[in-house]
Design a protein around this motif. Structure first.
Motif, PDB file in Angstrom:
ATOM      1  N   LEU A  12      -3.484 -19.706  27.316  1.00  2.00           N
ATOM      2  CA  LEU A  12      -4.556 -18.740  27.130  1.00  2.00           C
ATOM      3  C   LEU A  12      -4.164 -17.673  26.115  1.00  2.00           C
ATOM      4  CD1 LEU A  12      -7.398 -17.952  27.952  1.00  2.00           C
ATOM      5  CD2 LEU A  12      -6.415 -16.609  29.811  1.00  2.00           C
ATOM      6  N   SER A  13      -2.895 -17.279  26.093  1.00  2.00           N
ATOM      7  CA  SER A  13      -2.461 -16.259  25.132  1.00  2.00           C
ATOM      8  C   SER A  13      -2.596 -16.739  23.688  1.00  2.00           C
ATOM      9  CB  SER A  13      -1.022 -15.832  25.411  1.00  2.00           C
ATOM     10  OG  SER A  13      -0.135 -16.922  25.260  1.00  2.00           O
ATOM     11  N   CYS A  32     -12.068 -10.792  25.572  1.00  2.00           N
ATOM     12  CA  CYS A  32     -11.065 -10.317  26.519  1.00  2.00           C
ATOM     13  C   CYS A  32     -10.939 -11.326  27.668  1.00  2.00           C
ATOM     14  CB  CYS A  32     -11.420  -8.930  27.041  1.00  2.00           C
ATOM     15  SG  CYS A  32     -12.871  -8.886  28.086  1.00  2.00           S
ATOM     16  N   LYS A  33      -9.896 -11.178  28.463  1.00  2.00           N
ATOM     17  CA  LYS A  33      -9.662 -12.103  29.575  1.00  2.00           C
ATOM     18  C   LYS A  33     -10.799 -12.094  30.579  1.00  2.00           C
ATOM     19  CE  LYS A  33      -4.634 -12.314  29.632  1.00  2.00           C
ATOM     20  NZ  LYS A  33      -3.428 -12.090  30.435  1.00  2.00           N
ATOM     21  N   TRP A  36     -13.530 -14.188  29.276  1.00  2.00           N
ATOM     22  CA  TRP A  36     -13.124 -15.589  29.318  1.00  2.00           C
ATOM     23  C   TRP A  36     -13.296 -16.155  30.729  1.00  2.00           C
ATOM     24  CZ3 TRP A  36     -11.929 -19.267  25.825  1.00  2.00           C
ATOM     25  CH2 TRP A  36     -11.320 -20.431  26.297  1.00  2.00           C
TER      26      TRP A  36
END
Length: 73
Positions: A12-13, A32-33, A36
């Protein structure tokens, strides 16, 4: 656009980017996470769910799924 391998898996990064890494990792999909993870829910998710590798110790995303987001048919 960032170069993606022909096939394989991404963390994911690597998808969302990491400016604190050395060297910084640019975002492929700049969200942003929270966006997501919210996009993975519902009957028509915008983003793919992760694939667990190594007895669930790592979450990865198929490069093919990321390409499908970047280049919708």
């Amino acid at each position: 656009m960032t170069h993606l391998p022909a096939n394989g898996y991404l963390k994911l990064s690597h998808i969302l980017g990491n400016p604190k890494a050395n060297p910084p990792i640019p975002a492929i999909i700049p969200v942003c996470k929270a966006t997501w993870f919210a996009g993975q829910k519902g009957p028509n998710p915008r983003f793919p769910k992760p694939i667990r590798i190594g007895n669930g110790r790592g979450s990865f995303y198929r490069v093919e799924d990321i390409r499908a987001i970047l280049n919708p048919a």
